[in-house]
Scaffold this motif. Sequence first.
Motif, PDB file in Angstrom:
ATOM      1  N   LEU A 103       0.886   7.193  -6.470  1.00 32.12           N
ATOM      2  CA  LEU A 103      -0.282   8.032  -6.750  1.00 32.12           C
ATOM      3  C   LEU A 103      -0.135   9.457  -6.228  1.00 32.12           C
ATOM      4  CD1 LEU A 103      -3.217   5.567  -6.023  1.00 32.12           C
ATOM      5  CD2 LEU A 103      -2.403   6.356  -8.240  1.00 32.12           C
ATOM      6  N   TYR A 104       0.403   9.598  -5.022  1.00 35.60           N
ATOM      7  CA  TYR A 104       0.381  10.894  -4.371  1.00 35.60           C
ATOM      8  C   TYR A 104       1.746  11.557  -4.231  1.00 35.60           C
ATOM      9  CZ  TYR A 104      -4.091   8.837  -3.166  1.00 35.60           C
ATOM     10  OH  TYR A 104      -5.306   8.234  -3.237  1.00 35.60           O
ATOM     11  N   GLU A 152       0.816  -1.218   0.000  1.00 34.34           N
ATOM     12  CA  GLU A 152       0.000   0.000   0.000  1.00 34.34           C
ATOM     13  C   GLU A 152       0.850   1.267   0.000  1.00 34.34           C
ATOM     14  OE1 GLU A 152      -2.922  -0.051   3.114  1.00 34.34           O
ATOM     15  OE2 GLU A 152      -3.631  -2.037   2.540  1.00 34.34           O
ATOM     16  N   ASP A 153       1.948   1.267   0.731  1.00 32.47           N
ATOM     17  CA  ASP A 153       2.813   2.455   0.766  1.00 32.47           C
ATOM     18  C   ASP A 153       3.385   2.755  -0.614  1.00 32.47           C
ATOM     19  OD1 ASP A 153       2.385   2.899   3.482  1.00 32.47           O
ATOM     20  OD2 ASP A 153       4.078   1.616   4.059  1.00 32.47           O
ATOM     21  N   ASP A 210       0.645   4.354  -2.622  1.00 31.75           N
ATOM     22  CA  ASP A 210       0.460   5.737  -2.195  1.00 31.75           C
ATOM     23  C   ASP A 210       1.555   6.637  -2.752  1.00 31.75           C
ATOM     24  OD1 ASP A 210      -1.838   5.101  -0.837  1.00 31.75           O
ATOM     25  OD2 ASP A 210      -0.892   5.074   1.156  1.00 31.75           O
ATOM     26  N   ASP A 211       2.802   6.176  -2.702  1.00 25.62           N
ATOM     27  CA  ASP A 211       3.919   6.967  -3.237  1.00 25.62           C
ATOM     28  C   ASP A 211       3.743   7.235  -4.728  1.00 25.62           C
ATOM     29  OD1 ASP A 211       5.171   7.169  -0.804  1.00 25.62           O
ATOM     30  OD2 ASP A 211       6.555   5.504  -1.154  1.00 25.62           O
TER      31      ASP A 211
END
Length: 91
Positions: free
Chosen positions: A89-90, A82-83, A86-87
């Motif tokens: 995408l964001y 998940e991290d 997130d990295d």
Amino acid sequence: MTTAVKVDDDAKSRLEELQAEIRLQTGRKVTQQELLTRLIDNAYESREEVIDSFRESSVPLSEAEKEAMREARFNSGVETDEDDIDDILYG
């Protein structure tokens, strides 16, 4: 106030078929105006579904589309958590 609405022959036939089925199953005779009002009320409650039916593509995917996606999957050998997502995408 009533207004005339033009429908094609197929739609008119299906409306009459539904009208007849309602009478057979409930014993109640309904007018086409009553039936259309009820259909519109029901469609209004699920308007997102009605709106989506006019989109070029539909969600969820059809079974054929799902199968095509499953067939195209491959294992890149890189584990993603998940991290990582997130990295990506964001930032």
